[in-house]
Design an enzyme around this catalytic site. Structure first.
Site, PDB file in Angstrom:
ATOM      1  N   ALA A  71       0.826  -1.149   0.100  1.00  0.00           N
ATOM      2  CA  ALA A  71      -0.077  -0.202   0.034  1.00  0.00           C
ATOM      3  C   ALA A  71       0.939   1.294  -0.103  1.00  0.00           C
ATOM      4  O   ALA A  71       0.276   2.317  -0.497  1.00  0.00           O
ATOM      5  CB  ALA A  71      -0.975   0.033   1.198  1.00  0.00           C
ATOM      6  N   THR A  72       2.110   1.365   0.664  1.00  0.00           N
ATOM      7  CA  THR A  72       2.759   2.526   0.614  1.00  0.00           C
ATOM      8  C   THR A  72       3.288   2.890  -0.779  1.00  0.00           C
ATOM      9  O   THR A  72       3.263   4.149  -1.019  1.00  0.00           O
ATOM     10  CB  THR A  72       4.027   2.231   1.339  1.00  0.00           C
ATOM     11  N   SER A 200      -2.784  -3.597   0.551  1.00  0.00           N
ATOM     12  CA  SER A 200      -1.472  -4.441   1.116  1.00  0.00           C
ATOM     13  C   SER A 200      -1.701  -5.814   1.505  1.00  0.00           C
ATOM     14  O   SER A 200      -2.630  -6.050   2.254  1.00  0.00           O
ATOM     15  CB  SER A 200      -0.891  -3.626   2.314  1.00  0.00           C
ATOM     16  N   HIS A 202      -0.124  -8.001   3.314  1.00  0.00           N
ATOM     17  CA  HIS A 202       0.376  -8.370   4.754  1.00  0.00           C
ATOM     18  C   HIS A 202      -0.637  -7.908   5.856  1.00  0.00           C
ATOM     19  O   HIS A 202      -0.793  -8.194   6.543  1.00  0.00           O
ATOM     20  CB  HIS A 202       1.711  -8.179   5.105  1.00  0.00           C
ATOM     21  N   CYS A 325       4.802   1.475  11.579  1.00  0.00           N
ATOM     22  CA  CYS A 325       5.619   1.968  10.401  1.00  0.00           C
ATOM     23  C   CYS A 325       6.260   3.241  10.998  1.00  0.00           C
ATOM     24  O   CYS A 325       7.424   3.602  10.583  1.00  0.00           O
ATOM     25  CB  CYS A 325       4.693   2.619   9.404  1.00  0.00           C
TER      26      CYS A 325
END
Length: 374
Positions: A71-72, A200, A202, A325
């Site tokens: 997603a980042t 994302s 995970h 994060c």
């Protein structure tokens, strides 16, 4: 050994997903870009199957799915990828919120340093955006609206359907960071007014290192995103690089499993949440945020520091006090600060998050350990 209660940081991998990933690592290891032999064709088939599985959860077309590392990266492509369009159209206004993940706030901050005008919608202690504030903030030169689906710290769910209605008659692109909600709360994410969705793996029982950006067409028009990297034609030139077939297959299966079981899983998660509230509220716990998802609970207990609580619970349950994060250099939660909580409440905030694979919790032990801190 502690029971893992930090699923908002990362979920465990589904056993069937792990099995499939291992199969593609060991047996079907071809490059999806190799078209001259059956190994490459098999890999390409696996990728396209997964593309359809990912798309199905959002009622999108599989051609609208672009695989990324997570997603980042998806957020960065969705935001920074519109820079050229901003220059061309003269539209340099962005609307977002101060409670977004850093993977949204930092790319937008970069654009702000380079001539873009950014409006941050206020949130109160509910952690919920007021759609009326969005309506008032829209301008003719608004290029992008980026508002997350489910907050990674509080679990608060934003009013996506109402936001979509407000944007119906406006041309701004609407991007959602859906990392915490994709496959868990898919109902609102099928709305065709959502232009881009970041995903994302995970956070959805798939491995780390894989994600996707869904980029919907508007009629026959494509959203004018430009790539951030160069060096290949993969993913229609938007995201070059050899595709990680095993991880992509795993993400596809994870999405397929979620589509089949999300209601059942959500109900199980809600039962866990209810059981935790039953033991924590009598201790004076205050819930941070409202309308939160079934798999997350953010609480503060008066006079109990979060670090002390995590130490006390060590060996029983593994919890956190914020986003993974930014945890290497702990600073006060920008989310809770934006929501207007005082310093003591922020310092005491504990994030507990779980999933359908979470074991039965030692509720009595949790209650007793925290009770001793009071």
């Amino acid at each position: 050994m502690s029971i893992y209660l930090d699923c908002n940081a990362t979920t465990p991998v589904s056993p069937t997903v792990a099995e499939l990933v291992t199969y593609y690592l060991r047996e079907e290891f071809g490059n999806a870009g190799s078209r001259t032999h059956e190994f490459g064709l098999s890999a390409k088939h696996a990728v396209e199957k997964a593309r359809g599985q990912v798309a199905s959860l959002a009622d999108a077309d599989k051609s609208e799915v672009f695989f990324t590392s997570g997603a980042t990266e998806s957020n960065n492509i969705a935001i920074l990828g519109l820079s050229a369009e901003a220059i061309k159209s003269g539209k340099r206004h962005i609307i977002t919120t101060p409670i977004e993940h850093k993977a949204v706030l930092e790319p937008i901050g970069y654009l702000a340093k380079n001539g873009f005008d950014v409006t941050y919608l206020n949130v109160d202690q509910s952690g919920i955006v007021n759609p009326t504030d969005l309506k008032k903030s829209l301008r003719e030169d608004t290029l992008l609206v980026s508002i997350m689906h489910i907050n990674n710290e509080t679990g608060s769910i934003q009013p996506i359907s109402e936001i979509c209605k407000i944007l119906e008659d406006h041309g701004a692109y609407f991007h959602i960071d859906a990392a915490q909600g994709y496959g868990k709360y898919p109902e609102e994410l099928t709305n065709s007014r959502i232009d881009m969705l970041s995903i994302s793996g995970h956070k959805l029982y798939a491995p780390k290192g894989i994600g996707a950006l869904i980029v919907r067409r508007r009629g026959f028009s494509k959203i004018p995103l430009e790539p951030l990297m160069f060096g290949g034609g993969q993913e229609k030139g938007l995201r070059p690089g050899t595709l990680p077939v095993a991880l992509i297959a795993g993400l596809g299966l994870a999405c397929s499993e979620a589509q089949e079981h999300y209601l059942e899983w959500r109900n199980k998660c809600q039962k866990i949440k209810t059981s935790l509230l039953d033991i924590l509220l009598p201790l004076g716990a205050k819930v941070n945020g409202e309308n939160s998802a079934s798999h997350v609970l953010n609480i503060s207990i008066p006079h109990v520091n979060s670090e002390a609580a995590m130490v006390a619970l060590k060996g029983i349950v593994a919890v956190s006090n914020g986003s993974a994060c930014t945890s290497q250099n702990y600073t006060a939660s920008h989310v809770l600060e934006a929501m207007g909580y005082d310093e003591e409440r922020i310092d005491g905030a504990i994030r507990i998050s779980w999933c359908y694979m979470t074991e039965e919790l030692p509720l009595k032990d949790i209650q007793e350990k925290i009770q001793r801190l009071l």
